[in-house]
Design an enzyme around this catalytic site. Structure first.
Site, PDB file in Angstrom:
ATOM      1  N   HIS A  94      51.244  19.409  29.497  1.00  0.00           N
ATOM      2  CA  HIS A  94      50.713  20.001  28.259  1.00  0.00           C
ATOM      3  C   HIS A  94      51.297  21.402  28.090  1.00  0.00           C
ATOM      4  CE1 HIS A  94      47.930  21.645  25.314  1.00  0.00           C
ATOM      5  NE2 HIS A  94      47.594  20.399  25.023  1.00  0.00           N
ATOM      6  N   GLU A 166      54.226  17.294  20.741  1.00  0.00           N
ATOM      7  CA  GLU A 166      53.323  18.353  20.298  1.00  0.00           C
ATOM      8  C   GLU A 166      54.108  19.660  20.156  1.00  0.00           C
ATOM      9  OE1 GLU A 166      49.045  17.370  21.515  1.00  0.00           O
ATOM     10  OE2 GLU A 166      49.921  18.415  23.205  1.00  0.00           O
TER      11      GLU A 166
HETATM   12  C1  PEP Z   1      46.188  19.564  22.223  1.00  0.00           C
HETATM   13  O1  PEP Z   1      45.318  20.032  22.924  1.00  0.00           O
HETATM   14  O2  PEP Z   1      47.134  18.989  22.718  1.00  0.00           O
HETATM   15  C2  PEP Z   1      46.093  19.706  20.767  1.00  0.00           C
HETATM   16  C3  PEP Z   1      46.910  19.019  20.000  1.00  0.00           C
HETATM   17  O3  PEP Z   1      45.145  20.577  20.300  1.00  0.00           O
HETATM   18  P1  PEP Z   1      44.795  20.840  18.747  1.00  0.00           P
HETATM   19  O4  PEP Z   1      44.504  19.504  18.136  1.00  0.00           O
HETATM   20  O5  PEP Z   1      43.584  21.713  18.808  1.00  0.00           O
HETATM   21  O6  PEP Z   1      45.970  21.500  18.133  1.00  0.00           O
END
Ligand code: PEP
Length: 251
Positions: A94, A166
């Site tokens: 992450h 992400e």
């Molecule tokens: C995450 O924790 O990977 C995440 C996508 O958080 P958020 O949805 O708050 O951006």
């Protein structure tokens, strides 16, 4: 494979809040049958959450795992221990861990190996920083992270892999990459994974999720994207109605 929705609760909740959320979700999410849902609570509550989930279709994910199998690693939690607690998935790499805990590409690779040695499915998080985005290096950042994470992995290509794309600038910021802009990233991810293993592996065994400030208003655009197989939600998963509506859009 079903579409997948991961709820990452980070280090946001105490014990009572965690268990209360789980009890509420158990009731609220009964109607959701087409989307596979996994909760990632803090590791100290994994066992209690597993007990509460019981025989429901709701799954459990850990937020992190040690890069080593066993031994003198004070404070670490091994993949075998996570498996014992009833997890199916583990979030690996992450961006908060890469940036705030100095987790390297090499550590991510070793963690992924540990997952497969213990029959756990890794949710590999990749994504470019704002600086990489602004200097036109998004693609090279993703390729580097992917190659380092999934090269020389014992359990691949036989097992499933979840990749969560992400963008770092979108995680927890309220900014998001619009669904129609995922195509280019999907192409890069698919090409990189296919060149390491095969296109068949990508098509049959890989689920690609998007994560970064998803809420119930925009969720639909990501669920209907033909290149995505799910969503990873952070902040919105702490709110029962928000999470329910995100899941409902995927049904
Ligand atoms: C995450 O924790 O990977 C995440 C996508 O958080 P958020 O949805 O708050 O951006």
């Amino acid at each position: 494979m079903k579409k997948l929705l991961i709820a990452n609760w980070k280090m946001e909740l105490n014990e009572a809040e965690t268990l209360d959320l789980v009890l509420n979700y158990k009731k609220r999410l009964k109607k959701i049958t087409q989307v596979e849902i996994a909760f990632a609570p803090s590791c100290v509550y994994l066992k209690e959450v597993k007990n509460l989930l019981g025989r429901t279709h709701l799954q459990l994910a850990a937020q992190n795992v040690a890069a080593q199998a066993k031994g003198k690693y004070t404070g670490e939690i091994s993949a075998a221990q996570i498996k014992e607690l009833g997890c199916s998935y583990v979030i690996v790499g992450h961006s908060e861990r890469r940036i705030k805990m100095n987790e390297t590409d090499d550590m991510v690779n070793r963690k992924i190996n540990q997952c497969y040695h213990n029959d756990l499915i890794p949710i590999l998080c990749i994504g470019e920083t704002l600086e990489e985005k602004n200097s036109g290096r998004s693609d090279s950042a993703i390729v580097r992270q992917l190659q380092a994470a999934i090269s020389k992995v014992d359990g691949l290509p036989e097992n499933e892999l979840v990749i969560a794309y992400e963008p770092v600038w979108a995680v927890g910021t309220g900014q998001f990459l619009e669904a129609e802009n995922i195509f280019a990233f999907h192409r890069t991810i698919k090409r990189t994974v296919s060149s390491l293993y095969s296109e068949k592996f990508y098509n049959d065994k890989v689920r690609l999720l998007y994560g970064g400030s998803i809420n119930s208003i925009i969720a639909k655009d990501y669920w209907v994207s033909e290149v995505l197989d799910g969503i990873l939600v952070g902040g919105a998963s702490l709110d029962i109605e928000e999470m329910y509506n995100v899941a409902l859009e995927g049904e």
